[in-house]
Design a protein around this motif. Structure first.
Motif, PDB file in Angstrom:
ATOM      1  N   ASP A 284      -7.296  17.648  23.184  1.00  0.00           N
ATOM      2  CA  ASP A 284      -7.956  16.664  22.339  1.00  0.00           C
ATOM      3  C   ASP A 284      -8.838  15.708  23.141  1.00  0.00           C
ATOM      4  OD1 ASP A 284      -5.006  16.512  20.349  1.00  0.00           O
ATOM      5  OD2 ASP A 284      -6.877  17.502  19.861  1.00  0.00           O
TER       6      ASP A 284
ATOM      7  N   MET B 176     -10.629  10.392  19.098  1.00  0.00           N
ATOM      8  CA  MET B 176      -9.273  10.871  18.811  1.00  0.00           C
ATOM      9  C   MET B 176      -8.685   9.980  17.724  1.00  0.00           C
ATOM     10  SD  MET B 176      -7.975  11.314  22.783  1.00  0.00           S
ATOM     11  CE  MET B 176      -6.476  12.205  22.408  1.00  0.00           C
TER      12      MET B 176
ATOM     13  N   GLU C  76      -3.350  11.783  17.685  1.00  0.00           N
ATOM     14  CA  GLU C  76      -3.764  12.468  18.907  1.00  0.00           C
ATOM     15  C   GLU C  76      -3.658  11.549  20.125  1.00  0.00           C
ATOM     16  OE1 GLU C  76      -7.049  15.492  16.859  1.00  0.00           O
ATOM     17  OE2 GLU C  76      -7.636  13.491  17.554  1.00  0.00           O
TER      18      GLU C  76
END
Length: 415
Positions: free
Chosen positions: A9, A15, A19
């Motif tokens: 990620d 993000m 995440e």
């Protein structure tokens, strides 16, 4: 090939909270605590649901956190663990003195307790047929000059190839692997004696692969105690290699391979072989003084003496010397070791370590010099599994320090 040590990620630009929390190894609410402290910047798009975070900023924070959790105030590598504590002249597994454990329980019982927290009397490990067959075929294909560590390293790889489910890192699967891998490693070694090779306990099965003469009860007791005492010893070089591999989520077989790789060195697992050869020389020449003098004259350390973790005698050596006193055939080698200690003490204050005690056992039993390293490797496999289980519960890839680059500053001309 790229160095894939960054969470997938983190390669994107933004993000979400989930995440970011996964990359930092924290709860979502902690992510917002980082925002309030000015360590992260959040952004909410008009009409969007929840905040987003800059992936590079999250990655930088993760690396800073990783460095803080891995290094103490003095800058030394320090990994939190609940497995082993060394305190002056004692060693403890999960708070229990290892000398007491070795005096009351077998290797398999202690290993099982270390992994699960439950003590099961009469615990025995059994090698599965497929893994054992694969390991034996691989070992038998090696050249005749290969040593025990060569055989063990090949055996663990062959065992992994025979296990298609080796990538299951759940606790139950890892424990099942450990219970089968250790007896497979022992069973893959060639036998020197037919006696006791079909015993239930691990120590007798290992003995007949190291010695051509059968063992009496007292000698087997020493071997079993040595296996217990060598299960773990804080963050030794091989254990650190194991933690790094586990941090990358390597499977248990690969973890043990990493441990074997670091163990296979003169400054680690092979140290007992040097002490073994020294004791043989003392017995042959009839003088510890002459042998010690030769080592000092050549600028070599006297094998089997001194340990950076203990100001006095290594407690593992102390326990084994006590048990060796009850083995009649061990008395010449034991006296030779005592003479080495006394002679060296005239020049410098060094105490016996576990390598010297292992050497007394292997010399007394007529084992080859490499036998101590084999005992060490088999015993430490249980400890490596314990560390792997512990590391699997930590944030992935936290064992990733940054390099301190000291090369030429870019840009440099094309060579």
């Amino acid at each position: 090939m790229a160095d894939h040590d960054t969470a997938p990620d983190a390669t994107g630009q933004r993000m979400n909270t989930r995440e970011a929390a996964e990359r930092l190894g924290v709860k979502p609410e902690t992510v917002y605590a980082y925002v309030s402290r000015g360590q992260l910047t959040s952004h909410r798009e008009p009409g969007g649901r929840g905040s987003t975070f800059d992936a590079k900023e999250v990655e930088a924070l993760a690396r800073r956190n990783g460095r803080r959790e891995l290094f103490g105030g003095d800058g030394e590598l320090a990994v939190r663990t609940g497995i082993t504590l060394t305190d002056r002249d004692h060693c403890y597994f999960r708070g229990v003195d290892t000398e007491e454990l070795a005096a009351h329980y077998s290797y398999e019982e202690v290993a099982e307790w270390l992994w699960t927290g439950e003590l099961r009397r009469g615990t025995h490990f059994t090698a599965p047929y497929d893994a054992l067959s694969a390991a034996r075929r691989a070992v038998q294909a090696l050249p005749a000059h290969c040593g025990p560590m060569d055989r063990l390293q090949v055996a663990v790889i062959a065992s992994a190839a025979a296990d298609p489910l080796r990538f299951d890192l759940s606790e139950g699967a890892v424990l099942a692997t450990a219970r089968s891998l250790i007896p497979t490693l022992v069973g893959a070694l060639p036998t020197k004696s037919s006696s006791q090779q079909n015993a239930d306990a691990l120590a007798p099965r290992l003995w007949c692969r190291l010695a051509s003469e059968p063992a009496d009860t007292a000698a087997l007791r020493v071997l079993d105690a040595a296996l217990v005492l060598l299960i773990d010893h804080d963050l030794a070089a091989s254990t650190l290699a194991v933690r790094v591999a586990a941090s990358a989520r390597a499977h248990p077989y690969a973890i043990v391979s990493a441990g074997f790789g670091a163990l296979d060195g003169a400054l680690h697992g092979a140290a007992s072989g040097l002490a073994h050869r020294m004791l043989l020389e003392v017995l042959e020449r009839g003088s510890a003084t002459a042998v010690v003098a030769d080592h000092l004259r050549a600028g070599r350390r006297v094998p089997g003496l001194g340990h950076r973790l203990y100001p006095g005698e290594d407690p593992r050596a102390r326990a084994l010397f006590g048990l060796l006193a009850d083995v009649p055939t061990a008395q010449p080698a034991l006296q030779a070791a005592r003479r080495v200690i006394t002679t060296t003490a005239r020049h410098t204050e060094l105490h016996a370590n576990v390598d010297l005690a292992l050497a007394v056992l292997t010399v007394a039993a007529g084992m080859p010099p490499e036998a101590g390293e084999t005992i060490f490797a088999i015993a430490r496999t249980a400890g490596w599994i314990a560390h792997a289980l512990e590391e699997y519960g930590e944030r992935p890839l936290r064992m990733r320090p940054s390099g301190h680059y000291q090369g030429p500053r870019p840009p440099q001309p094309l060579p």
